[in-house]
Design a protein around this motif. Structure first.
Motif, PDB file in Angstrom:
ATOM      1  N   LEU A  79       7.968  -5.758  10.505  1.00  0.00           N
ATOM      2  CA  LEU A  79       7.191  -4.697   9.880  1.00  0.00           C
ATOM      3  C   LEU A  79       7.678  -3.379  10.461  1.00  0.00           C
ATOM      4  O   LEU A  79       7.781  -3.229  11.685  1.00  0.00           O
ATOM      5  N   THR A  80       7.988  -2.427   9.602  1.00  0.00           N
ATOM      6  CA  THR A  80       8.569  -1.163  10.057  1.00  0.00           C
ATOM      7  C   THR A  80       7.644  -0.432  11.015  1.00  0.00           C
ATOM      8  O   THR A  80       8.078   0.113  12.033  1.00  0.00           O
ATOM      9  N   GLU A  81       6.339  -0.417  10.727  1.00  0.00           N
ATOM     10  CA  GLU A  81       5.362   0.259  11.570  1.00  0.00           C
ATOM     11  C   GLU A  81       4.263  -0.723  11.981  1.00  0.00           C
ATOM     12  O   GLU A  81       3.206  -0.772  11.346  1.00  0.00           O
ATOM     13  N   PRO A  82       4.488  -1.514  13.017  1.00  0.00           N
ATOM     14  CA  PRO A  82       3.473  -2.484  13.456  1.00  0.00           C
ATOM     15  C   PRO A  82       2.148  -1.839  13.833  1.00  0.00           C
ATOM     16  O   PRO A  82       1.094  -2.476  13.731  1.00  0.00           O
ATOM     17  N   ALA A  83       2.173  -0.571  14.242  1.00  0.00           N
ATOM     18  CA  ALA A  83       0.934   0.116  14.616  1.00  0.00           C
ATOM     19  C   ALA A  83      -0.024   0.236  13.435  1.00  0.00           C
ATOM     20  O   ALA A  83      -1.239   0.386  13.616  1.00  0.00           O
ATOM     21  N   LEU A  84       0.508   0.152  12.217  1.00  0.00           N
ATOM     22  CA  LEU A  84      -0.323   0.252  11.011  1.00  0.00           C
ATOM     23  C   LEU A  84      -0.572  -1.117  10.389  1.00  0.00           C
ATOM     24  O   LEU A  84      -0.912  -1.215   9.205  1.00  0.00           O
ATOM     25  N   ALA A  85      -0.426  -2.180  11.179  1.00  0.00           N
ATOM     26  CA  ALA A  85      -0.566  -3.536  10.638  1.00  0.00           C
ATOM     27  C   ALA A  85      -1.929  -3.749  10.000  1.00  0.00           C
ATOM     28  O   ALA A  85      -2.028  -4.250   8.867  1.00  0.00           O
ATOM     29  N   ILE A  86      -3.006  -3.385  10.695  1.00  0.00           N
ATOM     30  CA  ILE A  86      -4.345  -3.605  10.139  1.00  0.00           C
ATOM     31  C   ILE A  86      -4.589  -2.738   8.907  1.00  0.00           C
ATOM     32  O   ILE A  86      -5.057  -3.251   7.870  1.00  0.00           O
ATOM     33  N   PRO A  87      -4.316  -1.421   8.950  1.00  0.00           N
ATOM     34  CA  PRO A  87      -4.491  -0.640   7.721  1.00  0.00           C
ATOM     35  C   PRO A  87      -3.679  -1.185   6.539  1.00  0.00           C
ATOM     36  O   PRO A  87      -4.166  -1.194   5.400  1.00  0.00           O
ATOM     37  N   LEU A  88      -2.455  -1.673   6.787  1.00  0.00           N
ATOM     38  CA  LEU A  88      -1.642  -2.214   5.696  1.00  0.00           C
ATOM     39  C   LEU A  88      -2.212  -3.530   5.168  1.00  0.00           C
ATOM     40  O   LEU A  88      -2.158  -3.794   3.958  1.00  0.00           O
ATOM     41  N   LEU A  89      -2.748  -4.360   6.050  1.00  0.00           N
ATOM     42  CA  LEU A  89      -3.426  -5.581   5.589  1.00  0.00           C
ATOM     43  C   LEU A  89      -4.609  -5.227   4.708  1.00  0.00           C
ATOM     44  O   LEU A  89      -4.826  -5.845   3.653  1.00  0.00           O
ATOM     45  N   LEU A  90      -5.393  -4.255   5.140  1.00  0.00           N
ATOM     46  CA  LEU A  90      -6.572  -3.850   4.378  1.00  0.00           C
ATOM     47  C   LEU A  90      -6.179  -3.235   3.035  1.00  0.00           C
ATOM     48  O   LEU A  90      -6.880  -3.412   2.032  1.00  0.00           O
ATOM     49  N   GLU A  91      -5.065  -2.540   3.024  1.00  0.00           N
ATOM     50  CA  GLU A  91      -4.631  -1.897   1.790  1.00  0.00           C
ATOM     51  C   GLU A  91      -4.081  -2.900   0.787  1.00  0.00           C
ATOM     52  O   GLU A  91      -4.298  -2.767  -0.432  1.00  0.00           O
ATOM     53  N   ASN A  92      -3.407  -3.960   1.258  1.00  0.00           N
ATOM     54  CA  ASN A  92      -2.646  -4.838   0.366  1.00  0.00           C
ATOM     55  C   ASN A  92      -3.257  -6.210   0.102  1.00  0.00           C
ATOM     56  O   ASN A  92      -2.973  -6.805  -0.938  1.00  0.00           O
ATOM     57  N   LEU A  93      -4.082  -6.731   1.020  1.00  0.00           N
ATOM     58  CA  LEU A  93      -4.482  -8.135   0.916  1.00  0.00           C
ATOM     59  C   LEU A  93      -5.964  -8.379   0.703  1.00  0.00           C
ATOM     60  O   LEU A  93      -6.379  -9.540   0.601  1.00  0.00           O
ATOM     61  N   VAL A  94      -6.780  -7.356   0.645  1.00  0.00           N
ATOM     62  CA  VAL A  94      -8.225  -7.580   0.506  1.00  0.00           C
ATOM     63  C   VAL A  94      -8.773  -6.741  -0.642  1.00  0.00           C
ATOM     64  O   VAL A  94      -8.150  -5.751  -1.052  1.00  0.00           O
TER      65      VAL A  94
END
Length: 475
Positions: free
Chosen positions: A292-307
């Motif tokens: 993942l290019t920006e692991p620091a944004l892992a949770i925001p990206l999960l929330l944006e894409n998978l829920v």
């Protein structure tokens, strides 16, 4: 949600009736156990705690839980050894024992790394909230930072620690709700259940997936990595104690027993709060196959894409709650030390008591504004905060221990110990800022722990040598 924060802060401000320093800074020393425990937990469970736990899962599991468990243990250790002693003595800031033992001027110098640590922490929190807003709501970074800081600074100025504590309690409730609800949705994309996702994670990370602390060399951990992990863990546990935002809650307690108990319970809750972001971090590693290019944004990206959108908004509320609770605590803490230990002790000791409330609120406003400026201008805020946290452990933990528990310590011993610890730490260099090492320590050398230990030994030793020399000179 921000409107709710303001309303809660306004309601809590009614408890500040006289505008005294005691009411604003330590809630009149009358905070009940439950509220004190919730505000202490909320202060430690910040945005960096949540986002950083998930981010570190891309490296290893021990690194992922290191921060949350380390912070939790610091509260437990602080509760057992420090909380009741500090509360019993009636201090207002954690700089007060330095002032009592070493004098006002040197205590003010010792407060500098503490204030800077709080200020850079505040700025780092604002960057975290701005980045999260950007991913989930597509809001401009500067707008998110300024708006969030303005709201939190306002209710902190109005109600002091009471406003911070009540909003903390509400914000802390948001954190587990927002993160736990998201877990079943994201697991659907990585194996439908946690055990399957965990097996996928282990296949990707290998030895880095071990849940235990590193103690022997393997394909992931080399000797330097193991030593650094333990060095930082000690820094988190012991270096998490000499922070005014921690002791501010200790001083607000009604009794020494409540101060001790709230710290221990908050430590347990802080450790438990590590679980939801850790699970989300493991899911993120599996979903993106470790890349993942920006692991620091892992949770925001999960929330944006998978829920679903409503779940993403609850997750955003959890992160915002974590960030704002810690930001309010940090600027109140920094403002407390500046107004109490600098302005009222050194700059204007004869100022009228009726002006104390105004001075404290002006300090909070000024430091909140400074945090905004730093967050907007400095790209390496997180690095600055990390480095000042390092210095708080190396420089202030030995000073606090000796000032509290050694009646024979003096200012000369404090100055020598402070200087030697600073030199030993600085000589090891700092990779975060590309500062080269002046001393080639062995790769296994725990530079932070050694520097702090040197101060812990030198302060009482030099203090006694100075007294003996003075006695000899007199005789």
């Amino acid at each position: 949600m921000y409107l709710i924060f303001l309303l809660i802060g306004w309601y809590a401000s009614k408890k500040v009736k006289k505008g005294s320093a005691s009411e604003i800074l330590v809630a009149g020393r009358s905070m009940p156990l439950l509220l004190a425990t919730l505000t202490m937990t909320a202060t430690w469970v910040d945005g960096g705690y949540i986002l950083g736990t998930a981010e570190s899962a891309f490296t290893s599991i021990p690194l992922a839980w290191q921060g949350g468990v380390g912070f939790g243990l610091s509260l437990i250790v602080g509760g057992i050894f420090f909380a009741s002693v500090m509360q019993k003595r009636g201090y207002t800031t954690f700089i007060d024992p330095f002032e009592e033992r070493f004098g006002k001027k040197w205590a003010a110098v010792l407060s500098i790394p503490a204030i800077l640590g709080e200020l850079f922490w505040s700025a780092e929190l604002l960057v975290a909230i701005g980045a999260t807003f950007g991913v989930i709501l597509n809001i401009d970074l500067s707008t998110a930072i300024i708006f969030s800081a303005a709201i939190v600074t306002l209710y902190t100025m109005i109600g002091g620690l009471w406003a911070v504590a009540y909003t903390d309690a509400f914000q802390l409730i948001l954190i587990p709700i927002g993160l736990i609800i998201a877990i079943p949705f994201v697991l659907h994309f990585t194996g439908t259940d946690l055990s399957t996702t965990w097996m996928h994670y282990k296949s990707i990370k290998g030895d880095a997936a071990s849940i235990f602390p590193p103690v022997h060399v393997n394909s992931f951990w080399n000797l330097q990595g193991i030593t650094t992990w333990w060095d930082i863990s000690i820094m988190l546990i012991l270096g998490g104690i000499p922070w005014n935002c921690y002791f501010q809650r200790v001083f607000s307690s009604k009794t020494p027993k409540i101060a001790r108990n709230q710290s221990i319970i908050a430590g347990i809750l802080t450790i438990l709060m590590t679980i939801p972001p850790l699970i989300l971090g493991v899911v993120a590693v599996v979903y993106w196959n470790g890349n993942l290019t920006e692991p620091a944004l892992a949770i925001p990206l999960l929330l944006e894409n998978l829920v679903p959108r409503w779940v993403a908004l609850l997750g955003l509320a959890a992160i915002v709650g974590a960030v704002t609770s810690s930001f309010s605590s940090s600027i109140l803490s920094a403002g407390s030390m500046f107004s109490w230990n600098w302005y009222l002790r050194l700059i204007a000791p004869k100022s009228q008591k009726r002006n104390i409330g105004k001075i404290i609120r002006l300090s909070i406003l000024s430091l909140g504004t400074a945090a905004i400026v730093i967050a907007l201008k400095v790209q390496s805020v997180q690095k600055l905060w990390y480095f000042t946290s390092d210095l708080v452990f190396v420089l202030l933990f030995p000073q606090l221990v000796i000032a509290l528990f050694d009646k024979k310590s003096n200012r000369i011993g404090s100055i020598v110990a402070f200087s030697v610890s600073l030199v030993l730490r600085a000589a090891g260099g700092e990779p975060l800022f590309a500062i080269p090492a002046l001393i080639n320590y062995p790769e296994w050398w725990p530079v932070r722990t050694i520097a702090a230990l040197a101060g812990l030994i030198l302060l009482p030793l030099v203090s006694r040598l100075v007294k003996q020399k003075n006695r000899a000179a007199v005789s």
